[in-house]
Design an enzyme around this catalytic site. Structure first.
Site, mmCIF file in Angstrom:
data_model
loop_
_atom_site.group_PDB
_atom_site.id
_atom_site.type_symbol
_atom_site.label_atom_id
_atom_site.label_comp_id
_atom_site.label_asym_id
_atom_site.label_seq_id
_atom_site.Cartn_x
_atom_site.Cartn_y
_atom_site.Cartn_z
ATOM 1 N N ARG A 90 0.868 -1.179 0.000
ATOM 2 C CA ARG A 90 0.000 0.000 0.000
ATOM 3 C C ARG A 90 0.901 1.225 0.000
ATOM 4 N NH1 ARG A 90 -3.438 -2.986 -1.304
ATOM 5 N NH2 ARG A 90 -5.538 -3.284 -0.439
ATOM 6 N N GLU A 141 -2.625 8.527 -3.669
ATOM 7 C CA GLU A 141 -3.054 7.680 -4.767
ATOM 8 C C GLU A 141 -4.490 8.018 -5.147
ATOM 9 O OE1 GLU A 141 -3.948 3.011 -5.274
ATOM 10 O OE2 GLU A 141 -1.884 3.438 -4.607
ATOM 11 N N HIS A 191 -1.458 0.913 -9.593
ATOM 12 C CA HIS A 191 -2.141 0.001 -8.665
ATOM 13 C C HIS A 191 -2.906 -1.081 -9.435
ATOM 14 C CE1 HIS A 191 -4.132 -0.374 -4.436
ATOM 15 N NE2 HIS A 191 -3.834 -1.554 -4.958
#
Length: 315
Positions: free
Chosen positions: A231, A259, A278
């Site tokens: 993450r 993000e 991602h």
């Protein structure tokens, strides 16, 4: 409950999932503004995939009868903020077994692409430049995997044929895995200087938030590669930018903090960084595995058997 008086919310149409028990009414909801039915009748909620935390937790306050919340992600950090509205005894289950293959593939891709200089070659192709020369191999490199759960183990499975000099495993606490010893997080300061490649595959918790901070990065050897498929907030972005801009470290990031990265963010144009948006779990491997997991979980629920992948139960 034998009649179809209970609902199950799915992010896929029920007819696309083989093996669903016929005792439930299936409602298709993938994060749209309008709910497909009264949430009060839902007993099993499969969260939409890759939607914001706000969208994901929005129905929970209206689900007094829900017995389980099933994420389709390995991490659960995006739903934790909504669990306080649930009654005690609700199971939160993650998607262990769904993302290992896809995420491990991407981790290996990021390592190989970065070491072999593929981003520069692609830019060279755009400019019709023939960028020959010698590039680094994964062979003979020492690799440190930080976060040795099922995804970390899958990453090692894919590294095994590449003749790495050493693969070192780190998890929250020390243990012995099928491939060898696993070190505790507390051992990281002594392990980082010996690694050519550091792969982050740990869940985001209070313990791992900011784990790769300035001190962590400073202990990495000159020229080492940091790969993050965990993450974004596991890495201190400002600290990483300082190391990248100095040219001391390299990075390959599938996740970032913030993000998504907004236009103009300095990470886009930092030296020696490869960024993917991602997509570790977002491959053709996702849907078949996710659907099989959902069918297994609902079959267990219908049979009164324990659910798999329970990571916590509300109190």
């Amino acid at each position: 409950m034998t009649s179809k008086t209970a609902d199950v919310w799915l992010p896929f149409p029920a007819e696309e999932i083989k093996g669903l028990p016929d005792r439930y009414r299936y409602r298709h909801w993938d994060g749209e503004e309008e709910f497909p039915a009264d949430p009060a009748a839902c007993v099993f909620y499969v969260t939409p995939y890759m939607k914001s935390p706000a969208v994901t937790v929005r129905p929970l306050a209206h689900m007094p009868e829900v017995r389980a919340v099933q994420t389709l992600t390995a991490g659960i950090d995006h739903v934790l903020g909504g669990l306080d509205v649930l009654r005690p005894g609700v199971h939160l289950c993650n998607a262990r077994g769904v993302h290992e293959a896809s995420t491990a593939e991407l981790a290996l891709t990021l390592v190989l692409a970065s070491l072999r200089g593929i981003p520069g070659m692609v830019r060279g192709q755009d400019r019709e430049e023939w960028r020959s020369g010698f590039y680094e191999a994964l062979a003979d490199k020492s690799v440190l995997i930080v976060g040795y759960g099922s995804i970390g183990a899958a990453i090692e499975d894919r590294l095994a044929p590449f003749e790495c000099a050493r693969i070192t495993r780190v998890a929250r606490s020390a243990r012995t895995a099928a491939r060898g010893p696993v070190h505790a997080l507390a051992d990281l300061p002594g392990l980082l200087p010996g690694a050519d490649v550091v792969i982050l595959s740990t869940p985001l918790t209070e313990e791992t938030r900011g784990l790769a901070d300035a001190g962590f990065l400073a202990r990495m050897r000159d020229g080492a590669l940091l790969v993050n498929v965990a993450r974004g907030p596991v890495v201190d972005t400002d600290a990483l930018l300082a190391e990248l801009d100095a040219g001391r470290l390299r990075a390959a990031l599938d996740v970032t903090d913030p993000e998504p990265l907004l236009p103009g963010h300095p990470l886009w144009h930092a030296r020696n960084v490869l960024i993917t948006p991602h997509v570790g779990g977002s491959s053709s491997a996702f849907e078949p595995r996710a659907k099989r997991l959902v069918a297994r979980q609902l079959s267990a629920l219908a049979a009164g058997e324990p659910l798999s992948n329970t990571v916590l139960t509300t109190k």
